[in-house]
Design a protein around this motif. Structure first.
Motif, mmCIF file in Angstrom:
data_model
loop_
_atom_site.group_PDB
_atom_site.id
_atom_site.type_symbol
_atom_site.label_atom_id
_atom_site.label_comp_id
_atom_site.label_asym_id
_atom_site.label_seq_id
_atom_site.Cartn_x
_atom_site.Cartn_y
_atom_site.Cartn_z
ATOM 1 N N PHE A 123 0.823 -1.200 0.000
ATOM 2 C CA PHE A 123 0.000 0.000 0.000
ATOM 3 C C PHE A 123 0.864 1.259 0.000
ATOM 4 C CE2 PHE A 123 -2.512 3.228 2.379
ATOM 5 C CZ PHE A 123 -3.548 3.363 1.470
ATOM 6 N N ILE A 124 1.831 1.300 0.904
ATOM 7 C CA ILE A 124 2.706 2.481 0.976
ATOM 8 C C ILE A 124 3.547 2.596 -0.293
ATOM 9 C CG2 ILE A 124 4.641 3.510 2.221
ATOM 10 C CD1 ILE A 124 3.493 2.328 4.796
ATOM 11 N N GLY A 125 4.066 1.462 -0.761
ATOM 12 C CA GLY A 125 4.894 1.482 -1.962
ATOM 13 C C GLY A 125 4.157 1.946 -3.199
ATOM 14 N N SER A 126 2.826 1.819 -3.230
ATOM 15 C CA SER A 126 2.058 2.206 -4.415
ATOM 16 C C SER A 126 2.034 3.714 -4.627
ATOM 17 C CB SER A 126 0.631 1.677 -4.294
ATOM 18 O OG SER A 126 -0.063 2.338 -3.234
ATOM 19 N N PHE A 127 2.403 4.486 -3.603
ATOM 20 C CA PHE A 127 2.392 5.948 -3.726
ATOM 21 C C PHE A 127 3.770 6.513 -4.096
ATOM 22 C CE2 PHE A 127 -1.014 4.917 -0.693
ATOM 23 C CZ PHE A 127 -2.091 5.497 -1.354
ATOM 24 N N SER A 128 4.739 5.690 -4.270
ATOM 25 C CA SER A 128 6.097 6.161 -4.552
ATOM 26 C C SER A 128 6.628 5.517 -5.822
ATOM 27 C CB SER A 128 7.020 5.829 -3.378
ATOM 28 O OG SER A 128 8.357 6.168 -3.679
ATOM 29 N N ASP A 129 7.429 6.283 -6.556
ATOM 30 C CA ASP A 129 8.057 5.720 -7.749
ATOM 31 C C ASP A 129 9.391 5.063 -7.429
ATOM 32 O OD1 ASP A 129 9.413 7.992 -7.114
ATOM 33 O OD2 ASP A 129 9.475 8.817 -9.158
ATOM 34 N N LEU A 130 9.765 5.046 -6.153
ATOM 35 C CA LEU A 130 10.988 4.359 -5.737
ATOM 36 C C LEU A 130 10.708 2.867 -5.583
ATOM 37 C CD1 LEU A 130 12.230 6.847 -2.981
ATOM 38 C CD2 LEU A 130 13.100 6.632 -5.320
ATOM 39 N N LYS A 131 11.654 2.042 -6.022
ATOM 40 C CA LYS A 131 11.520 0.597 -5.922
ATOM 41 C C LYS A 131 12.469 0.068 -4.852
ATOM 42 C CE LYS A 131 8.540 0.556 -9.225
ATOM 43 N NZ LYS A 131 7.116 0.378 -8.879
ATOM 44 N N GLU A 132 11.935 -0.804 -3.990
ATOM 45 C CA GLU A 132 12.776 -1.347 -2.923
ATOM 46 C C GLU A 132 13.802 -2.318 -3.499
ATOM 47 O OE1 GLU A 132 12.437 -3.659 1.390
ATOM 48 O OE2 GLU A 132 10.622 -3.004 0.343
#
Length: 944
Positions: free
Chosen positions: A58-67
């Protein structure tokens, strides 16, 4: 009882009709899968599911950064660290500290800590006043207390610490900038980015859409970033939060499990999302059993017995998935899987298993060791034997592996050529090949591929292990292209990576008996809960170690501490019990050697605080002290048959010495032939020293033996003796280690010490021999120095053979010397003939052997006894270096020039001894002198 997941599903079916615009967020993916099943229950018609995601997704869906993966992040951090600090540290040394620093950066961001403030110099109160005037008094007190507890041994160490501390903030900033350029990040960086910019990052359509609904379900210990994000959604999108709490721990301030709920209930925004009163599940009727089991190994066995009775009933009812086995100790997974009843048709494992505990890890580590210790194109035997004994090789190579191990041990092969494994087995040829260091990782990858694709490969679990190691080795190989590393550095890097990795077993969680780790149980409920290893240090887990940020500073900046961890694990424990009906809690009753690992505090709370009914059982084996009964072996027919071997095989002096020490030891060693396993001898122990010395003396006198005629030794044979000994010692070493003549030999370490000791001893012996020259050698290292003797058994005359290997027999004029070399602490004195046959530790075994050989010589040469003197003696290392050394045995203080007069008495005692040995009525029993047992190989059998 309805589960937490089912309660959420019921609420959504009743209160939400527009599932297309609904998003449900859980702490992990596992709960999402259970929720989908629960949501599908009782539906009359098919429907599109709402969006169901984990909080990370969910949090990752708002950022264009990839873990990015951890290895990539640590390598990137290493390069930034070197650039900022100008450090020359190797990557393999940095990796451990890099992991720790990465964890700290991750926490700083997840908890939205002002990094600039935390990393500033905290060296004294003045600087605190200058830089931290924005802190509360409580925060300042924590920081001051921390700094005063630092005990610097010198100003230099203090300065070094400060320089390291001061460099962390620049590293942090440069590292984040580097990752932003690459569009990658670690988890905390993404969380911070979203939390601080959620209003900007929220897509415009979703930001204004009043129809969008969000439900956060099952959260407990929130990071500051999660708290901020969830608060934003509650405020701007009227998001719902479903808390899974219980009045038992929420309404009691002293119960740590409710710490976070009590905190969030006071939150200005999140507090509105709570029900007025927590649910009440704990304290209701539950069947709780606490089972104490000694040692970890006993728990899976008892678990299997407990499940045996219920497994068929569970399978028949289709409710086996309502039973969970929770393993706080991940290393218990394989013992549990092996112990489970065969009747269990399906088992689902949902937990991480440490890669370091897999057979692949030990195999690859052995391969690193094997190739690091290659010497002159040959492998060191210890690493070869370890590999041949590895379960993967034994399973594929079969019984041949044991035969080659035996060959290496029996033939004392210290270094083994790769040629040894040619045409023996494809896998062995692959493993035991010489590999250039630059190709070593490719070689390891090839070995893993060959093992994984072999027709005799194991099941899916072994293939899963192979996949993970293949991936890790491939990544290390990529890394070495830009960061060249020696083989030892590659091994350290491999170990560092693997020790932090786990195999994430994920099966079909909706079917079969569930096996889970502690964290995997979040949001899930089961009717029957079984927890193993409920001990301190396992659940709750030991406090996390490894951080640049000390405890007091963590507390001042509201970072997680051990108290935070304890509250989280306490909640997980009580939440797991909330809706369960039957609860079995196992613990190990045996703490470790340091006294830690006692019963978990949660069990103490259940027993002494909750007042819930429970049943407690302790599994134990009654301690029965049995007195060690004497062992007596009667000479029945089978034993007498074993004794008959000495009718044709020589009964040696050492064998008779063993019998005199202990009759039972003689039986074990020489009749049953119980032996210690062969081992490769590489160290310079006393036995190797003695063997090589004997061989050198044999070779020296063999060299001077004429083709025909008398074997006379004169002074001329002792010329250039030092040069001769160098050559002969090398030959003796070659013989001992079974080295071919074509192979160059060099002395290593202790072998060089042995060489010098042998040479020094041999020079001294040969110096005495030169003074005695000329003399004639009659026998040299003769293995057939024997004579028959008659004994009586059951009124029958039987002939046995006495004798053995004689070191040397030489003659000068009318004196015959029976020479026995002794490299130990043997003495040449004895009190009288009777003392040589006494059963005590004072008996001179070496003198007994010398006298026995003198008697054998007299029997073989009885016609000469009136013309010669027989002089047995020891050339021993203890005496020969004395200036007054004289060859021969000493009877008391009198040196014996001739023992002929003593031989009749010796023969009389010898007949008595042999009569006893072959007497059917005299059993083989234990010695009465317990001092003899101290170093006996069979003392454990006798329990003395």
């Amino acid at each position: 009882m309805r589960t937490f997941i089912q309660e959420i599903a019921d609420t959504i079916r009743q209160q939400h009709t527009d599932w297309d615009n609904l998003t449900v967020i859980f702490p992990n993916r596992r709960a999402s899968l259970y929720f989908k099943k629960a949501l599908a229950e009782n539906l009359d018609t098919p429907r599109w599911s709402p969006a169901i995601v984990s909080i990370e997704e969910f949090i990752g869906s708002f950022s264009d950064l990839k873990e990015a993966d951890k290895l990539s992040l640590v390598v990137a951090l290493y390069r930034v660290f070197k650039r900022v600090t100008h450090s020359e540290e190797n990557l393999d040394h940095f990796y451990f500290w890099g992991e720790m620093l990465l964890r700290d950066f991750d926490e700083l961001d997840k908890y939205l800590v002002p990094a600039a403030g935390l990393f500033k110099d905290l060296s004294n109160q003045k600087e605190l006043d200058q830089y931290f005037d924005y802190l509360t008094e409580e925060q300042k007190e924590f920081l001051i207390a921390f700094w005063q507890t630092i005990d610097f041994s010198s100003s230099a160490s203090k300065q070094k610490f400060l320089e390291l501390w001061q460099s962390l903030y620049p590293v942090y900033i440069a590292f984040r900038e580097h990752l932003m350029e690459e569009k990658i990040a670690y988890s905390g960086m993404i969380h911070r980015h979203v939390a601080e910019n959620i209003d900007k990052l929220m897509p415009a359509g979703k930001k204004t859409a009043s129809s969008m609904k969000y439900i956060f379900a099952g959260f407990n210990a929130l990071t500051a970033a999660e708290e901020k994000i969830m608060t934003w959604f509650v405020e701007h999108h009227h998001a719902s939060i479903v808390w899974d709490e219980d009045a038992f721990y929420v309404n009691e301030p002293h119960r740590e499990a409710g710490t976070f709920f009590r905190q969030y209930r006071k939150h200005s925004v999140l507090g509105r999302t709570f029900n007025p009163e927590p649910s009440v599940y704990l304290g209701q009727d539950k069947k709780i059993t606490i089972l104490g089991v000694p040692q970890k190994a006993g728990q899976p066995k008892l678990l299997a017995q407990q499940l045996e009775a219920t497994v068929r009933a569970l399978a028949a009812s289709g409710a086996d998935e309502r039973t969970v086995i929770v393993l706080p100790d991940e290393n218990m997974l394989l013992p549990v899987l092996y112990a489970l009843p065969p009747a269990l048709q399906s088992i689902n494992v949902t937990m991480g298993f440490p890669l370091v505990s897999t057979p692949f890890y030990s195999l690859i580590d052995f391969l690193f060791d094997l190739h690091q210790h290659v010497r002159k194109g040959e492998f060191y035997y210890r690493h070869v034997l370890a590999l041949l004994n590895h379960p993967y090789l034994k399973a594929r190579v079969g019984e041949d592996a044991a035969q080659w191990r035996t060959f290496i041990q029996k033939n004392n092969q210290v270094h083994i050529s790769p040629d040894f494994f040619e045409k023996k087995h494809d896998l062995l040829e692959t493993i035991f090949q010489l590999v250039p260091s630059e190709s070593f990782l490719s070689y390891l990858i090839h070995v893993v591929e060959q093992l994984a694709t072999d027709s005799s490969a194991g099941g899916l679990m072994e293939k899963e292990f192979a996949f993970h190691f293949h991936r890790i080795l491939a990544r290390v190989q990529e890394l070495t292209a830009s960061e060249p590393m020696e083989l030892r550095m590659q091994q350290r890097m491999f170990r560092q990576i693997v020790r932090a990795e786990k195999v994430p077993f994920t099966g079909e969680p909706l079917k079969g008996l569930q096996i889970m780790g502690v964290l995997e149980t979040r949001n899930l409920d089961f009717d029957h809960v079984i927890v193993l290893s409920l001990n301190e240090g396992l659940w709750p887990a030991a406090p996390r170690q490894g951080s640049y940020i000390p405890h007091n500073i963590r507390k001042a900046y509201q970072l997680p501490t051990s108290e935070h961890q304890d509250a989280m694990y306490a909640y997980l424990f009580y939440r797991l019990l909330q809706r369960a009906e039957k609860i079995d809690l196992y613990y190990n009753t045996e703490p470790d050697v340091l006294g830690t690992g006692e019963m978990s505090r949660y069990l103490y709370q259940l027993i002494y605080e909750t007042h819930w009914p429970y049943e407690r059982k302790i599994l134990y084996n009654p301690v029965q002290v049995h007195e060690a009964n004497p062992i007596t072996i009667d000479k029945k027919t089978d034993v007498l048959e074993k004794l008959e071997r000495y009718f044709g095989k020589a009964l040696t002096p050492s064998t008779l010495n063993t019998y005199l020490e202990c009759r039972l030891k003689f039986y074990f060693k020489h009749l049953l032939e119980i032996r210690e396993p062969d081992e490769v001898e590489e160290e310079a122990d006393a036995r190797i020293f003695g063997n090589i010395f004997h061989k050198v003396m044999e070779l020296f006198y063999q060299d001077v033996k004429p083709p025909a005629g008398a074997w006379t030794v004169n002074e001329a044979h002792f010329e250039k003796v030092g040069t001769k000994l160098d050559r002969l010692i090398e030959l003796a070493f070659r013989d001992h280690f079974h080295l071919p003549d074509t192979k160059k030999f060099e002395y290593d370490g202790r072998q060089l010490v042995v060489k010098e000791m042998v040479k020094k001893f041999a020079l001294k012996v040969l110096s005495h021999d030169k003074a005695n020259a000329p003399f004639t050698i009659e026998l040299l290292e003769s293995r057939n120095f024997i004579t028959p003797i008659q004994v009586t058994q059951r009124e029958q005359q039987l002939t046995i053979i006495l004798g053995g290997l004689i070191d040397r027999v030489d003659r000068k004029e009318n004196t015959v010397r029976i020479v026995d070399y002794k490299t130990g602490k043997d003495e040449n004195k004895f009190e009288d003939i009777a003392s040589l046959f006494k059963r005590d530790l004072k008996r001179n075994k070496a003198a007994f052997q010398a006298m026995l050989y003198a008697w054998v010589y007299a029997q073989r040469n009885s016609g000469e006894l009136n013309r010669i003197k027989i002089q047995p003696g020891l050339i021993n290392r203890k005496e020969i270096f004395k200036d007054d050394f004289e060859y021969g045995l000493y009877l008391g203080k009198h040196r014996l020039d001739d023992v002929t007069a003593l031989l009749p008495e010796f023969e009389q005692h010898l007949h008595t001894l042999l009569h006893e040995l072959f007497n059917p009525t005299q059993p083989f029993d234990q010695t009465e002198d317990l001092k003899v047992c101290a170093y006996c190989d069979y003392r454990e059998i006798c329990a003395r």
